[in-house]
Enzyme design. Structure first.
Site, PDB file in Angstrom:
ATOM      1  N   GLY A 198       0.798  -1.227   0.000  1.00 23.91           N
ATOM      2  CA  GLY A 198       0.000   0.000   0.000  1.00 23.91           C
ATOM      3  C   GLY A 198       0.828   1.274   0.000  1.00 23.91           C
ATOM      4  O   GLY A 198       0.462   2.258  -0.642  1.00 23.91           O
ATOM      5  N   ASN A 199       1.977   1.255   0.704  1.00 17.50           N
ATOM      6  CA  ASN A 199       2.756   2.488   0.806  1.00 17.50           C
ATOM      7  C   ASN A 199       3.448   2.853  -0.508  1.00 17.50           C
ATOM      8  O   ASN A 199       3.935   3.964  -0.654  1.00 17.50           O
ATOM      9  CB  ASN A 199       3.758   2.415   1.967  1.00 17.50           C
ATOM     10  CG  ASN A 199       4.837   1.389   1.729  1.00 17.50           C
ATOM     11  OD1 ASN A 199       4.588   0.352   1.123  1.00 17.50           O
ATOM     12  ND2 ASN A 199       6.032   1.677   2.181  1.00 17.50           N
ATOM     13  N   LYS A 222     -12.897 -11.052   5.211  1.00 18.06           N
ATOM     14  CA  LYS A 222     -12.402  -9.740   4.795  1.00 18.06           C
ATOM     15  C   LYS A 222     -13.540  -8.728   4.677  1.00 18.06           C
ATOM     16  O   LYS A 222     -14.341  -8.792   3.740  1.00 18.06           O
ATOM     17  CB  LYS A 222     -11.693  -9.918   3.450  1.00 18.06           C
ATOM     18  CG  LYS A 222     -10.993  -8.695   2.978  1.00 18.06           C
ATOM     19  CD  LYS A 222      -9.553  -8.962   2.612  1.00 18.06           C
ATOM     20  CE  LYS A 222      -8.895  -7.689   2.178  1.00 18.06           C
ATOM     21  NZ  LYS A 222      -7.931  -7.180   3.118  1.00 18.06           N
ATOM     22  N   LYS A 228       2.665 -12.491   3.845  1.00 16.97           N
ATOM     23  CA  LYS A 228       3.955 -12.250   3.172  1.00 16.97           C
ATOM     24  C   LYS A 228       4.930 -13.381   3.466  1.00 16.97           C
ATOM     25  O   LYS A 228       5.591 -13.906   2.560  1.00 16.97           O
ATOM     26  CB  LYS A 228       4.580 -10.920   3.631  1.00 16.97           C
ATOM     27  CG  LYS A 228       3.752  -9.721   3.238  1.00 16.97           C
ATOM     28  CD  LYS A 228       4.416  -8.428   3.671  1.00 16.97           C
ATOM     29  CE  LYS A 228       3.412  -7.306   3.747  1.00 16.97           C
ATOM     30  NZ  LYS A 228       2.505  -7.188   2.609  1.00 16.97           N
ATOM     31  N   LYS A 257      -2.691 -10.283  -2.349  1.00 21.55           N
ATOM     32  CA  LYS A 257      -1.726 -10.013  -3.426  1.00 21.55           C
ATOM     33  C   LYS A 257      -0.387 -10.728  -3.194  1.00 21.55           C
ATOM     34  O   LYS A 257       0.311 -11.046  -4.141  1.00 21.55           O
ATOM     35  CB  LYS A 257      -1.507  -8.508  -3.609  1.00 21.55           C
ATOM     36  CG  LYS A 257      -0.825  -7.804  -2.450  1.00 21.55           C
ATOM     37  CD  LYS A 257       0.489  -7.182  -2.853  1.00 21.55           C
ATOM     38  CE  LYS A 257       1.210  -6.474  -1.734  1.00 21.55           C
ATOM     39  NZ  LYS A 257       0.936  -6.711  -0.357  1.00 21.55           N
TER      40      LYS A 257
END
Ligand code: ADP
Ligand code: MG
Length: 314
Positions: A11-12, A128, A275, A213
């Site tokens: 996101g960043n 979610k 991740k 993702k």
């Protein structure tokens, strides 16, 4: 020696709204072109939380204002729109950064569909929360009319919840591979991909789901036979005992160690856990494969072995 690197942008790297994204993509593009200049071949993917939220919210408001004209936009279509919008900004910024450095290389975004399994256990436990808050009555109406699953979200109202299933296959993988082999910088599997079910014949049906993702990036890296999966996020390294006085940044770990730490609860679900799991899966999928978790600004240093959390077999 140049490596083939699949990069997952967090996101960043994109910001949370239109003006932020315009600025963030420049920084992102420069960091990526640094890697290309070092001789690496890169394939990009990215998250889409704020963007898909914005698109969904706009459609919800449109539906509320003009119910005769509009129906709620299916989530799969919202993801497709977010891939287009983010791909547009990234493609543009990368083109500019490449040309500024005299590098002649095409950039292309692939609208990517990713197959999910209707029997994935995630569908029986949707986790979610997405989209706008609703009143109890609106939530009940959506549940009845549109078959939405809804939950009360921390006293702030009702929200739709969707499943976050595992990606099974990337429908456009051959097109992506051909573009990569032709030397293009490819942006694909954005937002985890447009989730689809295989149905009868050749029809693909959009699924109301959100694919992580990081998992989509891991699958794409495996299928493109990448050397590296590079997960760029807001922290320079993953840690154990994160956010406590015992916090310890991790320089390297094997997939087995990573999964052991994961089981001990060191990585937060929905942020660092996917991740680490995605990185471990990639490293285990073939000999010599490495995964690195670090910050955008540290990507080059990380690949030179100077920082980040590296996952590789012992
Ligand atoms: P992205 O948009 O890159 O996917 P996320 O917010 O989903 O970013 O995940 C990255 C965040 O995970 C970090 O900013 C950090 O706050 C959080 N995090 C949770 N557990 C850990 C951990 N064990 N080590 C490092 N960061 C962690
Ligand atoms: Mg995330």
């Amino acid at each position: 020696m140049g490596k083939r690197i699949v990069i997952a942008l967090g996101g960043n790297a994109l910001g949370k709204n239109l003006p932020e994204q315009m600025i963030a993509v420049r920084r992102t593009a420069n960091a990526i072109v640094d890697l290309i200049q070092d001789g690496h071949q890169v394939i990009l993917t990215h998250g889409n939380g704020p963007q898909v939220g914005m698109i969904q919210k706009a459609f919800t408001q449109l539906t509320r204002a003009e119910p005769d004209q509009y129906i709620p936009c299916p989530l799969s279509v919202c993801v497709a729109m977010s891939q287009g919008y983010i791909g547009y900004d990234l493609q543009n910024a990368l083109r500019e950064a490449l040309l500024d450095r005299g590098i002649k290389k095409g950039v292309a975004t692939v609208l990517t569909q990713v197959e999910v399994d209707p029997d994935d256990p995630a569908f029986t436990h949707p986790t979610k929360p997405i989209g706008a808050f609703m009143t109890r009555e609106e939530a009940e109406q959506m549940r009845v009319e549109r078959d939405y699953q809804v939950v009360e979200d921390a006293g702030r109202g009702y929200r739709r919840v969707v499943a976050s299933p595992q990606p099974k296959s990337i429908i456009e993988i051959e097109s992506i591979r051909n573009m990569v082999e032709a030397g293009l910088v490819v942006v694909a599997c954005g937002g985890g991909g447009i989730p689809v079910f295989l149905t009868r014949g050749h029809h693909l049906k959009g699924a109301a789901a959100v694919i992580d993702k990081d998992f989509a990036a891991s699958l794409m890296a495996q299928q493109l036979n990448a050397d590296y999966l590079l997960i760029l996020t807001a922290v320079e390294k993953a840690a154990i005992h994160f956010g406590t006085p015992q916090q310890k940044w991790l320089d390297r770990m094997t997939p087995a160690e990573a999964l052991q730490y994961a089981q001990e609860g060191h990585f937060a679900p929905g942020s660092m856990l996917p991740k680490v799991q995605a990185a471990a899966a990639f490293v285990r999928s073939g000999p010599g494969r490495k995964a690195l978790i670090t910050q955008l600004e540290k990507a080059g240093e990380g690949l030179r072995g100077e920082t980040g959390t590296l996952l590789q077999e012992g």
